[in-house]
Design an enzyme around this catalytic site. Sequence first.
Site, mmCIF file in Angstrom:
data_model
loop_
_atom_site.group_PDB
_atom_site.id
_atom_site.type_symbol
_atom_site.label_atom_id
_atom_site.label_comp_id
_atom_site.label_asym_id
_atom_site.label_seq_id
_atom_site.Cartn_x
_atom_site.Cartn_y
_atom_site.Cartn_z
ATOM 1 N N TRP A 21 0.830 -1.208 0.000
ATOM 2 C CA TRP A 21 0.000 0.000 0.000
ATOM 3 C C TRP A 21 0.855 1.246 0.000
ATOM 4 O O TRP A 21 0.504 2.252 -0.629
ATOM 5 C CB TRP A 21 -1.007 -0.034 1.158
ATOM 6 C CG TRP A 21 -2.020 -1.104 0.906
ATOM 7 C CD1 TRP A 21 -2.072 -2.342 1.479
ATOM 8 C CD2 TRP A 21 -3.086 -1.068 -0.059
ATOM 9 N NE1 TRP A 21 -3.109 -3.075 0.935
ATOM 10 C CE2 TRP A 21 -3.745 -2.330 -0.008
ATOM 11 C CE3 TRP A 21 -3.550 -0.111 -0.956
ATOM 12 C CZ2 TRP A 21 -4.842 -2.637 -0.817
ATOM 13 C CZ3 TRP A 21 -4.639 -0.421 -1.762
ATOM 14 C CH2 TRP A 21 -5.274 -1.662 -1.685
ATOM 15 N N ASP A 91 -2.455 6.492 5.934
ATOM 16 C CA ASP A 91 -3.485 5.627 5.355
ATOM 17 C C ASP A 91 -3.839 4.591 6.419
ATOM 18 O O ASP A 91 -3.157 3.598 6.593
ATOM 19 C CB ASP A 91 -2.959 4.939 4.101
ATOM 20 C CG ASP A 91 -3.942 3.897 3.547
ATOM 21 O OD1 ASP A 91 -5.018 3.699 4.152
ATOM 22 O OD2 ASP A 91 -3.623 3.271 2.526
ATOM 23 N N LYS A 115 -12.834 -2.199 6.230
ATOM 24 C CA LYS A 115 -12.209 -3.080 7.221
ATOM 25 C C LYS A 115 -12.941 -2.948 8.563
ATOM 26 O O LYS A 115 -13.678 -3.831 8.965
ATOM 27 C CB LYS A 115 -10.724 -2.735 7.391
ATOM 28 C CG LYS A 115 -9.944 -2.607 6.098
ATOM 29 C CD LYS A 115 -9.886 -3.886 5.280
ATOM 30 C CE LYS A 115 -8.944 -3.730 4.084
ATOM 31 N NZ LYS A 115 -8.953 -4.917 3.226
#
Lengths: 279, 279
Positions: A21, A91, A115
């Site tokens: 990511w 993030d 999530k």
Amino acid sequence: MVPMNLLRGKASADYLNTGEWSKKAIKEAKKFGAVNVVATSEDKNFSYAPPQDAWKLDPNAAYVHYTPNETIGGVEIFWTPETGDVPLVADMSSNILSRPIDVSKFGVIYAGAQKNIGPAGVTVVIVRDDLIGQVVPGTPTMMDYKTHGDNESMYNTPPTYGIYIAGLVFKLLKAKGGLAAMEQTNITKANLLYDYLDATSFFNSPVARENRSRMNIPFTLKDAALDEEFLKGCKARGLVQLKGHRSVGGMRASIYNAMPVEGVRQLVEYMKEFEAKHG
Amino acid sequence: MVPMNLLRGKASADYLNTGEWSKKAIKEAKKFGAVNVVATSEDKNFSYAPPQDAWKLDPNAAYVHYTPNETIGGVEIFWTPETGDVPLVADMSSNILSRPIDVSKFGVIYAGAQKNIGPAGVTVVIVRDDLIGQVVPGTPTMMDYKTHGDNESMYNTPPTYGIYIAGLVFKLLKAKGGLAAMEQTNITKANLLYDYLDATSFFNSPVARENRSRMNIPFTLKDAALDEEFLKGCKARGLVQLKGHRSVGGMRASIYNAMPVEGVRQLVEYMKEFEAKHG
């Protein structure tokens, strides 16, 4: 959206690289300006997070971006980086709401809802007021934090169902004792699995001890030839989605807030049985 | 996203201006290039759509954009513009699925889901293959049609719940006889209201007859002093969301696919009663 909103005329931004990511964020940022990678853990296949004293921060950077939990590598950073006057950007898609966070230390926090927050299709963005309103020329209206800030996040018709469910999740978490209580539950869950991984040599955790994620726990079997049989047995017990990402192989247990302690306990029980049979 | 993806090195794009959504699209396009307004109905407060022979098309335009149904003004265009080799782009947010469309005549069709497709938070985009892959430099990855085309619309985690519900809606529409059947129902619903508006002088429809929307029907009371009482009576009968947009005033009945014929019938019944009492 981060570079478009936060570059504010500066030439470059700082990025920590701790995995997949991070790499995506870096690739995207390079479209808009120079990127200074302050540190990377690529040397050890992204199995750890470089400590703060290894970061080469640029005092003139527009901002410092990092990914406090890398879902694929299972690498989590539990301390908050010190970046002086340079805004810190995180993030937090995969670890937001898993423990209390001092929001005041961040310039921007962003997180996909799918999530720990609610249904896919909602993104939460928390922006410090002074960082709003200085977009790069040519930024689309919908990519400008100011558009959303000025219109209470309703410039467009927002994803109402997802926002409603997120609200129910927030209430539920509060009723359960808030994020401090969630943190304790998440520690309990993670320790159940890590304690067993430490006690056995049949399975292995590839992640540095201090960066063991509480949300995503990758592990491998000593004998990869048994992977398929292990997964088959998992599935038969209702333990699913355990195959690791193709870029790292092995297994990965994703134990977000919604996973109860009992779920992790059952996984560990099965792992022990599997070891007894094949070890 | 349209200008970023479709300008393809060209200097300007053609836009038809028929109301609020056209104006927003034009404003956004100006961030990326020149805009040639081919025709506008601003002279009559956006109460009609300029006919094709009044459009001043630029043969070198990157594309021609129009809004076949203006939700606020209630102006719908039932014919498909002829634009030669220049791709035709339509914001069909508020009339998609209300009747059959020949998709092959369009370069791009885009539509927010929240009217006729499903829950808010999903946008449907139909792009002709040859128009994909030529974005303006500096376009964010998520704004590039190619990103979505190459990844079956799953480059990111998509809004799964909304997509699932949209799938159920598509199945329902097919089971009801498809879009040809929906068109007949929508004509029936719209005529119920327009026939009464034509027969009375107590209420008035501001929209040109040939552009009367089947989805959004604005109307006014001859005596605006009665607006509040009218709305109060509507609410008492479960007829809600009838207040017109603040930019045009009056009333607006939005009768998307999900509104049954009976709902429109009840509104017309109440309008007749209200007229009998106050007319």
